[in-house]
Scaffold this motif. Structure first.
Motif, mmCIF file in Angstrom:
data_model
loop_
_atom_site.group_PDB
_atom_site.id
_atom_site.type_symbol
_atom_site.label_atom_id
_atom_site.label_comp_id
_atom_site.label_asym_id
_atom_site.label_seq_id
_atom_site.Cartn_x
_atom_site.Cartn_y
_atom_site.Cartn_z
ATOM 1 N N CYS A 23 0.829 -0.925 0.194
ATOM 2 C CA CYS A 23 -0.050 -0.068 -0.048
ATOM 3 C C CYS A 23 0.899 1.236 0.223
ATOM 4 O O CYS A 23 1.940 1.405 0.783
ATOM 5 C CB CYS A 23 -0.892 -0.081 1.238
ATOM 6 S SG CYS A 23 -1.876 1.449 1.378
ATOM 7 N N CYS A 26 0.111 3.410 3.842
ATOM 8 C CA CYS A 26 0.476 2.866 5.158
ATOM 9 C C CYS A 26 1.565 1.683 5.085
ATOM 10 O O CYS A 26 2.144 1.167 5.944
ATOM 11 C CB CYS A 26 -0.849 2.391 5.882
ATOM 12 S SG CYS A 26 -1.564 0.606 5.057
ATOM 13 N N CYS A 60 -4.329 -0.105 0.027
ATOM 14 C CA CYS A 60 -5.088 -1.014 0.734
ATOM 15 C C CYS A 60 -6.469 -0.562 0.768
ATOM 16 O O CYS A 60 -6.966 0.698 0.549
ATOM 17 C CB CYS A 60 -4.545 -1.260 2.103
ATOM 18 S SG CYS A 60 -4.594 -0.018 3.334
ATOM 19 N N CYS A 63 -6.756 2.347 3.591
ATOM 20 C CA CYS A 63 -6.316 3.706 3.157
ATOM 21 C C CYS A 63 -7.385 4.129 2.078
ATOM 22 O O CYS A 63 -7.777 5.530 2.120
ATOM 23 C CB CYS A 63 -5.092 3.571 2.658
ATOM 24 S SG CYS A 63 -3.888 3.282 3.969
HETATM 25 ZN ZN LIG Z 1 -2.799 1.327 3.435
#
Ligand SMILES: [Zn+2]
Length: 147
Positions: A23, A26, A60, A63
């Motif tokens: 991701c 994050c 992800c 997020c």
């Molecule tokens: Zn993420």
């Protein structure tokens, strides 16, 4: 869903590989997830963003959902509204660092702090997952450490 929202499979694969299957916000690794990550429009189409690879990032599910169509957020420390982290124009390591126990992402800049807050990088559920993943050597991903 409008037609211009469609991202072809080759483009999605290109985004995945460019992101090294992390991701881009994050830095969770897609490898250990039950669901595939999503391809995020960094600048939403509704706000004039393009459907080109320069405006796409692997994100992800969490997020992507938290970011939604946001471009800016408030940084509590500098008391200013700042532009969220942009994986295409910003360098992750300039805006974020892992805490010494590697469980939390710490924002280093106003953009970093605002992004950590808005995308809830350090929510309790994720701290538990990172702790478990750390035990098995899955976290932090080595690309995060050495990129
Ligand atoms: Zn993420």
């Amino acid at each position: 869903m409008s037609a211009n929202r469609y991202i072809s499979e080759p483009t999605q694969n290109q985004v995945r590989q460019r992101a090294k299957f992390l991701c881009e916000y994050c830095h969770a690794s897609e490898q250990w997830q039950y669901v595939s990550f999503t391809v995020d429009h960094i600048i939403p189409l509704a706000k004039g963003g393009a459907n080109s690879i320069d405006n796409l990032a692997l994100a992800c599910f969490h997020c992507n959902r938290q970011k939604s169509d946001k471009l800016k957020a408030f940084d509590e420390q500098s008391l200013s509204e700042v532009i969220l982290f942009n994986p295409r124009t910003d360098i992750w390591q300039e805006h974020f660092i892992w805490s010494t126990d590697t469980l939390r992402v710490i924002g280093l800049t106003p953009t970093g702090r605002a992004t950590v807050a808005v995308l809830a990088f350090n929510r309790a559920r994720v701290l538990n997952i990172r702790a478990a993943d750390r035990e098995t050597g899955r976290h932090p991903h080595q690309m995060t450490q050495f990129k």
